[in-house]
Write an enzyme that holds these catalytic residues in place. Structure first.
Site, short mmCIF file in Angstrom:
data_model
loop_
_atom_site.label_atom_id
_atom_site.label_comp_id
_atom_site.label_asym_id
_atom_site.label_seq_id
_atom_site.Cartn_x
_atom_site.Cartn_y
_atom_site.Cartn_z
N SER A 41 0.81 -1.21 0.00
CA SER A 41 0.00 0.00 0.00
C SER A 41 0.85 1.26 0.00
O SER A 41 0.73 2.12 -0.88
CB SER A 41 -0.93 0.00 1.22
OG SER A 41 -1.62 1.23 1.33
N GLU A 98 6.29 -7.23 11.19
CA GLU A 98 6.75 -8.52 11.70
C GLU A 98 7.90 -9.10 10.89
O GLU A 98 8.55 -10.06 11.33
CB GLU A 98 5.58 -9.53 11.74
CG GLU A 98 5.00 -9.89 10.39
CD GLU A 98 3.87 -8.98 9.95
OE1 GLU A 98 3.12 -9.38 9.03
OE2 GLU A 98 3.74 -7.87 10.52
N ARG A 99 8.18 -8.54 9.71
CA ARG A 99 9.29 -9.05 8.89
C ARG A 99 10.49 -8.12 8.90
O ARG A 99 11.54 -8.45 8.34
CB ARG A 99 8.79 -9.25 7.45
CG ARG A 99 7.74 -10.33 7.30
CD ARG A 99 7.14 -10.34 5.91
NE ARG A 99 8.16 -10.48 4.88
CZ ARG A 99 7.93 -10.29 3.58
NH1 ARG A 99 6.71 -9.96 3.18
NH2 ARG A 99 8.90 -10.43 2.69
N HIS A 122 6.62 3.77 10.07
CA HIS A 122 6.04 3.36 11.37
C HIS A 122 7.22 3.01 12.26
O HIS A 122 8.20 2.40 11.81
CB HIS A 122 5.12 2.16 11.19
CG HIS A 122 4.46 1.68 12.45
ND1 HIS A 122 4.00 2.54 13.44
CD2 HIS A 122 4.19 0.42 12.91
CE1 HIS A 122 3.47 1.84 14.43
NE2 HIS A 122 3.59 0.55 14.14
N ASP A 205 -0.20 5.01 17.77
CA ASP A 205 -0.72 4.22 16.65
C ASP A 205 -1.25 2.89 17.12
O ASP A 205 -2.37 2.48 16.77
CB ASP A 205 0.39 4.02 15.61
CG ASP A 205 -0.10 3.31 14.36
OD1 ASP A 205 -0.71 3.99 13.51
OD2 ASP A 205 0.13 2.10 14.23
N GLU A 241 -28.20 -1.68 11.14
CA GLU A 241 -28.17 -0.63 12.16
C GLU A 241 -26.82 -0.54 12.89
O GLU A 241 -26.43 0.54 13.33
CB GLU A 241 -29.30 -0.85 13.18
CG GLU A 241 -30.69 -0.71 12.59
CD GLU A 241 -30.92 0.63 11.91
OE1 GLU A 241 -30.35 1.65 12.36
OE2 GLU A 241 -31.66 0.67 10.91
#
Length: 344
Positions: A41, A98-99, A122, A205, A241
């Protein structure tokens, strides 16, 4: 005499500085090569935006990565991670949290040399010491506050998304200038880049994801759905709803804040919000959130997540299976299939 109202800001907190286009100089990256590690992304968006800004970019991926052919089709030179790091002056790590540690040890660290920039979007791996960079490289963060697709789309439109900037290590004396140049290259200085720290970005975060945006919202939706179904109401009505209409509310909040949402709903809805909401999110829930934050700050969540990955995701696998069997999953799939406008 004071008003008695307690400030929500820590006594020692400093308001973040905001940097815009005129504060950043793309020339800082001219003649340099940026390696984008990962093409998901954020990777695809940041790589394309930098290239459009005139910055030399190459993509580093693990051999056999499914995004390899896509990056090549988009016109990038693609190589293994180690080769990309060797060729780059600025290395932006955009592979999954995680990698990152294993990739860093095997393919990044051996090829870092004095003067390089190690960048992130991050702070998890650096803040929790999964990655410990050498003292002779700059360690920075530029974290767009939008999904990659939005980062790319707004840049193409000549706009930008807000971002955060943090400097963990300033070996060159120019780390902030280089990070801001990167932020300008991906379009974020058009909207504003806010100063933060690796610690603040990481802990807030994680807290937001777990307690509000993902964990909190998901459990609130399911609790509402379960309550209505247990009381004898149709599952379809419960889904509409408690889940389907959430987008309407989120869009109103996104555009105008909580106050804008309250102005956009009916008086009946606003009255229920103001009087019933605090009974749902009560003192017990707030105490639980505070303890969840302390677990993040103490590194307990990071420890659990690292161990979970080392054990090949046993808890994630079991929880995913349990969630897939919840009635809201089947009801939601059936109802969404009746809404062709939702399909891409």
């Amino acid at each position: 005499m004071g008003s008695g109202r307690r400030s929500s800001r820590r006594p020692d907190a400093v308001l973040p500085k905001i940097y815009y286009d005129h504060d950043a100089d793309l020339a800082r990256l001219q003649g340099k090569t940026v390696a984008i590690l990962g093409y998901g992304s954020q990777g695809h968006a940041q790589a394309q935006n930098l290239r459009d800004a005139g910055i030399a970019v190459r993509v580093g991926l693990h051999q056999g990565a499914r995004r390899w052919s896509q990056a090549e089709a988009d016109g990038f030179t693609v190589s293994g991670v180690a080769e990309a790091v060797q060729a780059a002056d600025y290395v932006q790590v955009l592979i999954p949290d995680e990698r990152q540690a294993e990739t860093y040890i095997r393919e990044i660290a051996p090829h870092l040399r004095p003067g390089k920039v190690l960048g992130f979007s991050h702070g998890f791996a650096v803040h929790f010491h999964q990655i410990v960079p050498p003292a002779d490289v700059d360690v920075v963060m530029i974290a767009p506050k939008a999904p990659g697709a939005m980062v790319r789309r707004l840049a193409v439109e000549g706009k930008g998304t807000p971002a955060l900037v943090a400097i963990q290590q300033d070996a060159s004396g120019h780390a902030l200038d280089l990070a801001l140049a990167y932020g300008k290259g991906i379009g974020c200085t058009r909207a504003g880049i806010f100063t933060t720290t690796f610690r603040e970005e990481t802990e807030t975060d994680l807290f937001g994801e777990q307690n509000v945006l993902c964990g909190g919202v998901s459990e609130l939706i399911k609790a509402g759905f379960d309550t209505l179904v247990a009381a004898g109401y149709a599952p379809e009505m419960a889904y509409f709803e408690c889940c389907h209409e959430l987008k309407l509310i989120v869009d109103l909040i996104y555009e105008g804040g909580i106050e804008g949402m309250r102005q956009g709903v009916s008086n009946t809805a606003e009255y229920g919000d103001l009087t019933v909401g605090p009974r749902v999110i009560d003192a017990h829930v707030r105490a639980t959130m505070a303890e969840n934050l302390r677990r993040i700050q103490r590194g307990e969540f990071a420890r659990d997540w690292v161990l979970e990955n080392q054990a090949n995701w046993p808890v994630m696998t079991a929880r995913r299976r349990e969630e897939s069997e919840h009635p809201i999953t089947e009801v939601g799939r059936r109802l969404r299939a009746m809404m062709p406008w939702l399909k891409k």
